[in-house]
Design a protein around this motif. Structure first.
Motif, PDB file in Angstrom:
ATOM      1  N   PHE A  95     -33.022  22.031 -21.956  1.00 26.58           N
ATOM      2  CA  PHE A  95     -33.413  23.431 -22.051  1.00 26.58           C
ATOM      3  C   PHE A  95     -32.187  24.295 -22.341  1.00 26.58           C
ATOM      4  O   PHE A  95     -31.068  23.958 -21.946  1.00 26.58           O
ATOM      5  CB  PHE A  95     -34.049  23.901 -20.733  1.00 26.58           C
ATOM      6  N   PRO A  96     -32.373  25.443 -23.011  1.00 25.99           N
ATOM      7  CA  PRO A  96     -31.252  26.374 -23.213  1.00 25.99           C
ATOM      8  C   PRO A  96     -30.667  26.829 -21.879  1.00 25.99           C
ATOM      9  O   PRO A  96     -31.355  26.817 -20.852  1.00 25.99           O
ATOM     10  CB  PRO A  96     -31.898  27.548 -23.971  1.00 25.99           C
ATOM     11  N   HIS A  97     -29.413  27.263 -21.906  1.00 22.71           N
ATOM     12  CA  HIS A  97     -28.694  27.643 -20.697  1.00 22.71           C
ATOM     13  C   HIS A  97     -29.384  28.767 -19.931  1.00 22.71           C
ATOM     14  O   HIS A  97     -29.297  28.835 -18.703  1.00 22.71           O
ATOM     15  CB  HIS A  97     -27.261  28.056 -21.069  1.00 22.71           C
ATOM     16  N   ASP A  98     -30.085  29.652 -20.667  1.00 16.30           N
ATOM     17  CA  ASP A  98     -30.701  30.808 -20.018  1.00 16.30           C
ATOM     18  C   ASP A  98     -32.145  30.552 -19.581  1.00 16.30           C
ATOM     19  O   ASP A  98     -32.858  31.478 -19.195  1.00 16.30           O
ATOM     20  CB  ASP A  98     -30.651  32.029 -20.933  1.00 16.30           C
ATOM     21  N   VAL A  99     -32.567  29.305 -19.635  1.00 20.24           N
ATOM     22  CA  VAL A  99     -33.925  28.932 -19.210  1.00 20.24           C
ATOM     23  C   VAL A  99     -33.838  28.120 -17.919  1.00 20.24           C
ATOM     24  O   VAL A  99     -33.087  27.154 -17.841  1.00 20.24           O
ATOM     25  CB  VAL A  99     -34.647  28.112 -20.294  1.00 20.24           C
ATOM     26  N   SER A 100     -34.609  28.531 -16.914  1.00 19.75           N
ATOM     27  CA  SER A 100     -34.628  27.804 -15.646  1.00 19.75           C
ATOM     28  C   SER A 100     -35.635  26.673 -15.702  1.00 19.75           C
ATOM     29  O   SER A 100     -36.812  26.893 -16.021  1.00 19.75           O
ATOM     30  CB  SER A 100     -34.991  28.754 -14.498  1.00 19.75           C
ATOM     31  N   ASN A 133     -30.896  26.305 -12.264  1.00 20.91           N
ATOM     32  CA  ASN A 133     -30.920  25.099 -13.080  1.00 20.91           C
ATOM     33  C   ASN A 133     -31.321  23.921 -12.200  1.00 20.91           C
ATOM     34  O   ASN A 133     -31.012  23.892 -11.007  1.00 20.91           O
ATOM     35  CB  ASN A 133     -29.547  24.845 -13.702  1.00 20.91           C
ATOM     36  N   LEU A 134     -32.006  22.960 -12.786  1.00 23.89           N
ATOM     37  CA  LEU A 134     -32.428  21.758 -12.059  1.00 23.89           C
ATOM     38  C   LEU A 134     -32.384  20.579 -13.015  1.00 23.89           C
ATOM     39  O   LEU A 134     -33.023  20.612 -14.069  1.00 23.89           O
ATOM     40  CB  LEU A 134     -33.838  21.948 -11.507  1.00 23.89           C
ATOM     41  N   ALA A 135     -31.616  19.538 -12.654  1.00 24.07           N
ATOM     42  CA  ALA A 135     -31.464  18.398 -13.548  1.00 24.07           C
ATOM     43  C   ALA A 135     -31.192  17.121 -12.766  1.00 24.07           C
ATOM     44  O   ALA A 135     -30.504  17.150 -11.746  1.00 24.07           O
ATOM     45  CB  ALA A 135     -30.322  18.646 -14.532  1.00 24.07           C
ATOM     46  N   PRO A 136     -31.729  15.978 -13.245  1.00 27.06           N
ATOM     47  CA  PRO A 136     -31.454  14.692 -12.590  1.00 27.06           C
ATOM     48  C   PRO A 136     -30.157  14.077 -13.093  1.00 27.06           C
ATOM     49  O   PRO A 136     -29.838  14.144 -14.275  1.00 27.06           O
ATOM     50  CB  PRO A 136     -32.659  13.844 -13.002  1.00 27.06           C
ATOM     51  N   GLN A 149     -42.099  15.530 -12.927  1.00 24.63           N
ATOM     52  CA  GLN A 149     -41.313  16.761 -12.958  1.00 24.63           C
ATOM     53  C   GLN A 149     -39.818  16.456 -13.090  1.00 24.63           C
ATOM     54  O   GLN A 149     -39.101  17.154 -13.806  1.00 24.63           O
ATOM     55  CB  GLN A 149     -41.572  17.588 -11.700  1.00 24.63           C
ATOM     56  N   ILE A 150     -39.366  15.419 -12.401  1.00 18.91           N
ATOM     57  CA  ILE A 150     -37.950  15.032 -12.513  1.00 18.91           C
ATOM     58  C   ILE A 150     -37.617  14.692 -13.960  1.00 18.91           C
ATOM     59  O   ILE A 150     -36.608  15.139 -14.512  1.00 18.91           O
ATOM     60  CB  ILE A 150     -37.643  13.843 -11.584  1.00 18.91           C
ATOM     61  N   ASN A 151     -38.479  13.919 -14.595  1.00 19.53           N
ATOM     62  CA  ASN A 151     -38.253  13.538 -15.986  1.00 19.53           C
ATOM     63  C   ASN A 151     -38.253  14.756 -16.900  1.00 19.53           C
ATOM     64  O   ASN A 151     -37.426  14.867 -17.816  1.00 19.53           O
ATOM     65  CB  ASN A 151     -39.326  12.540 -16.434  1.00 19.53           C
ATOM     66  N   GLU A 152     -39.154  15.686 -16.652  1.00 16.25           N
ATOM     67  CA  GLU A 152     -39.221  16.892 -17.484  1.00 16.25           C
ATOM     68  C   GLU A 152     -37.968  17.742 -17.356  1.00 16.25           C
ATOM     69  O   GLU A 152     -37.539  18.389 -18.321  1.00 16.25           O
ATOM     70  CB  GLU A 152     -40.449  17.725 -17.108  1.00 16.25           C
ATOM     71  N   ALA A 198     -39.706  26.545 -16.172  1.00 12.81           N
ATOM     72  CA  ALA A 198     -40.240  25.862 -17.347  1.00 12.81           C
ATOM     73  C   ALA A 198     -41.148  24.694 -16.970  1.00 12.81           C
ATOM     74  O   ALA A 198     -42.158  24.433 -17.634  1.00 12.81           O
ATOM     75  CB  ALA A 198     -39.090  25.365 -18.223  1.00 12.81           C
ATOM     76  N   VAL A 199     -40.782  23.996 -15.894  1.00 14.77           N
ATOM     77  CA  VAL A 199     -41.526  22.797 -15.496  1.00 14.77           C
ATOM     78  C   VAL A 199     -42.539  23.104 -14.392  1.00 14.77           C
ATOM     79  O   VAL A 199     -43.487  22.352 -14.172  1.00 14.77           O
ATOM     80  CB  VAL A 199     -40.537  21.698 -15.046  1.00 14.77           C
ATOM     81  N   GLY A 200     -42.361  24.223 -13.704  1.00 15.51           N
ATOM     82  CA  GLY A 200     -43.275  24.587 -12.626  1.00 15.51           C
ATOM     83  C   GLY A 200     -42.926  23.934 -11.309  1.00 15.51           C
ATOM     84  O   GLY A 200     -43.814  23.501 -10.567  1.00 15.51           O
ATOM     85  N   VAL A 201     -41.629  23.865 -11.009  1.00 11.72           N
ATOM     86  CA  VAL A 201     -41.164  23.295  -9.749  1.00 11.72           C
ATOM     87  C   VAL A 201     -41.030  24.427  -8.728  1.00 11.72           C
ATOM     88  O   VAL A 201     -40.355  25.430  -8.994  1.00 11.72           O
ATOM     89  CB  VAL A 201     -39.812  22.571  -9.916  1.00 11.72           C
TER      90      VAL A 201
END
Length: 202
Positions: free
Chosen positions: A98-103, A41-44, A90-93, A107-110
């Protein structure tokens, strides 16, 4: 003339807007975690700061029960990746719900890179990564403050001036009010004055 407010008489959205538009600029913790099931998971998080130097502890606040908080509670680890101007889109995206099972990485291409002391991946394109182990959490109203002990620090040598991260090379990104973001802008050097060095005043 000032407009006076009693927060107890305002709805949550109004209080949120007043606080986040006034407490600015706010540094952004771009928090990477991994769930117990192995989903990255990745989130600001813009409620973020340093809590202690000895031991080194940083904190971010999860407003509500977000994946970052759940993963930290499950694994006891996370990484704070420096949010920089070149990575703004990318940070904003990654702020998308996103659903819990989606990285978000996928999804964003990080691009990922492995952590040294933690299982959570680091953001390869971020110049600084603070690998953290959970120290404690504190529930405050609708939010949870997460305190992490920094157990490893990785800094890209390209942003260093000798052994010091140089802010114009870091190009940190901040959050303001509404959908506004802040970049570095002007810089002024102003040394702190010791009491013993103060000039006498009349």
């Amino acid at each position: 003339m000032r407009i006076e407010h009693d927060p107890a008489l305002l709805d949550r959205t109004a209080v949120y807007r007043l606080l986040t538009s006034t407490v600015v600029p706010r540094p952004i913790a771009w928090v990477s975690t991994v769930s117990a099931d192995g989903v990255d998971n990745l989130a600001p998080h813009s409620f973020f700061t340093i809590s202690s130097v000895t031991p080194p502890i940083v904190q971010f606040t999860s407003v509500g029960r977000k994946d970052s908080l759940r993963n930290v509670e499950e694994t006891g680890q996370f990484v704070v990746n420096l949010a920089t101007e070149p990575l703004m889109e990318q940070i904003n995206e990654t702020a998308t719900d996103f659903p819990h099972d989606v990285s978000e990485f996928d999804a964003v291409g990080v691009e990922r890179e492995p952590g040294v002391r933690v299982k959570a991946p680091r953001v390869a394109g971020s110049p600084v990564a603070l690998e953290c182990e959970l120290h404690s959490t504190l529930l405050l109203g609708d939010s949870t403050v997460v305190f992490g002990r920094v157990v490893h620090i990785a800094v890209d040598e390209a942003v260093l001036d000798h052994d010091h991260p140089e802010v114009t090379r870091l190009r940190p990104l901040t959050r303001l009010g509404k959908d506004e973001w802040g970049t570095l802008g002007g810089i002024r050097d102003l040394s702190r004055v010791r009491y013993a060095d103060r000039s006498p005043t009349n």
